[in-house]
Design an enzyme around this catalytic site. Structure first.
Site, PDB file in Angstrom:
ATOM      1  NE  ARG A  58       5.890  -7.087  -3.144  1.00 56.64           N
ATOM      2  CZ  ARG A  58       6.382  -8.311  -2.868  1.00 56.64           C
ATOM      3  NH1 ARG A  58       5.570  -9.323  -2.708  1.00 56.64           N
ATOM      4  NH2 ARG A  58       7.677  -8.511  -2.793  1.00 56.64           N
ATOM      5  NE  ARG A  69      11.754  -5.406  15.112  1.00 58.69           N
ATOM      6  CZ  ARG A  69      10.788  -6.291  15.383  1.00 58.69           C
ATOM      7  NH1 ARG A  69       9.686  -5.898  15.999  1.00 58.69           N
ATOM      8  NH2 ARG A  69      10.922  -7.560  15.069  1.00 58.69           N
ATOM      9  CD  GLU A 163       7.541  -4.157  -3.824  1.00 59.09           C
ATOM     10  OE1 GLU A 163       7.081  -3.503  -4.765  1.00 59.09           O
ATOM     11  OE2 GLU A 163       7.503  -5.395  -3.788  1.00 59.09           O
TER      12      GLU A 163
HETATM   13  O1  LIG Z   1       7.184   1.856  -4.315  1.00 53.79           O
HETATM   14  P1  LIG Z   1       6.249   2.599  -5.230  1.00 53.79           P
HETATM   15  O2  LIG Z   1       6.821   2.910  -6.556  1.00 53.79           O
HETATM   16  O3  LIG Z   1       5.706   3.835  -4.539  1.00 53.79           O
HETATM   17  O4  LIG Z   1       5.023   1.661  -5.509  1.00 53.79           O
HETATM   18  C1  LIG Z   1       4.168   1.328  -4.459  1.00 53.79           C
HETATM   19  C2  LIG Z   1       3.642  -0.068  -4.541  1.00 53.79           C
HETATM   20  O5  LIG Z   1       2.848  -0.280  -5.675  1.00 53.79           O
HETATM   21  C3  LIG Z   1       2.837  -1.665  -6.016  1.00 53.79           C
HETATM   22  O6  LIG Z   1       3.279  -1.809  -7.341  1.00 53.79           O
HETATM   23  C4  LIG Z   1       1.455  -2.219  -5.947  1.00 53.79           C
HETATM   24  O7  LIG Z   1       0.928  -2.145  -4.691  1.00 53.79           O
HETATM   25  C5  LIG Z   1       3.807  -2.339  -5.044  1.00 53.79           C
HETATM   26  O8  LIG Z   1       4.518  -3.366  -5.591  1.00 53.79           O
HETATM   27  C6  LIG Z   1       4.660  -1.167  -4.604  1.00 53.79           C
HETATM   28  O9  LIG Z   1       5.260  -1.430  -3.389  1.00 53.79           O
END
Ligand SMILES: O=P(O)(O)OC[C@H]1O[C@](O)(CO)[C@@H](O)[C@@H]1O
Length: 196
Positions: A58, A69, A163
């Site tokens: 995410r 952007r 996120e």
């Molecule tokens: O931001 P991090 O800790 O690198 O994790 C990456 C991503 O892994 C996830 O847990 C799963 O895709 C997301 O929620 C998150 O953005």
């Protein structure tokens, strides 16, 4: 759980309350972000031959939006992992976001970028994480990390607050870059995909 008629009727109020909670958490976070290194971020974006953005899951969706952007501003910009993304080299910038600061692919990308002489700017929730320590410049976003279930930081699931902040901070950085660029919105829009 059975969805009663009463629950269905009250859902609108509940969703509104949830949305307000999400927005409030982002407002509180906005006061806590370490803004001291944003000047360096802008400078590095300005000076880079090409800008590479990376994040997973995410956080990755949010960073893809930021990449778009920067493209609208006419910058040479790539999202890492797309099949058309070229090699990073000396003089380029890697801008990486990871809530945990430990996601393997992102740490590896940062190591590679350093190895070839590119600059590395990171955004994480943890200033002592591997990714933060590799960085030339680190921006601390003190949101909850995805496995941190401390409700004082966020009542949202997993890394949602971080996120969201990646997108919001990215938009705030874009607004500053756009101000510096000075072009009207119509000029930027000419660069937007005309096949999508
Ligand atoms: O931001 P991090 O800790 O690198 O994790 C990456 C991503 O892994 C996830 O847990 C799963 O895709 C997301 O929620 C998150 O953005």
């Amino acid at each position: 759980m059975e969805l009663t008629n009463q629950y269905i009727q009250e859902t609108a109020t509940a969703i509104k309350a949830n949305l307000i909670q999400v927005l409030q958490e982002n407002t509180v976070l906005a006061e806590k972000i370490d803004y001291s290194n944003f000047g360096e971020l802008i400078k590095n974006i300005y000076e880079a031959s090409a800008i590479f953005l990376i994040a997973s899951g995410r956080s990755g969706f949010a960073m893809r939006s930021v990449t778009m952007r920067l493209m609208h501003l006419g910058l040479k910009v790539f999202f890492v992992g797309e099949t058309t993304t070229p090699a990073i080299k000396s003089g380029d910038l890697l801008w990486a976001a990871s809530g945990s600061g430990t996601t393997g692919t992102i740490v590896k990308a940062a190591e590679k970028a350093k190895q070839v002489g590119a600059r590395v700017i990171t955004m994480t929730t943890n200033a002592s994480s591997t990714l933060a320590e590799i960085a030339d410049v680190h921006i601390l976003i003190p949101a909850a990390e995805k496995e941190d279930h401390n409700e004082a930081k966020s009542t949202q699931y997993a890394g949602s607050l971080f996120e969201q902040s990646v997108l919001l901070v990215g938009d705030a950085v874009f607004m500053e870059l756009w101000k510096l660029d000075g072009s009207p919105a119509e000029e930027l829009w000419k660069r937007h995909a005309n096949i999508e």
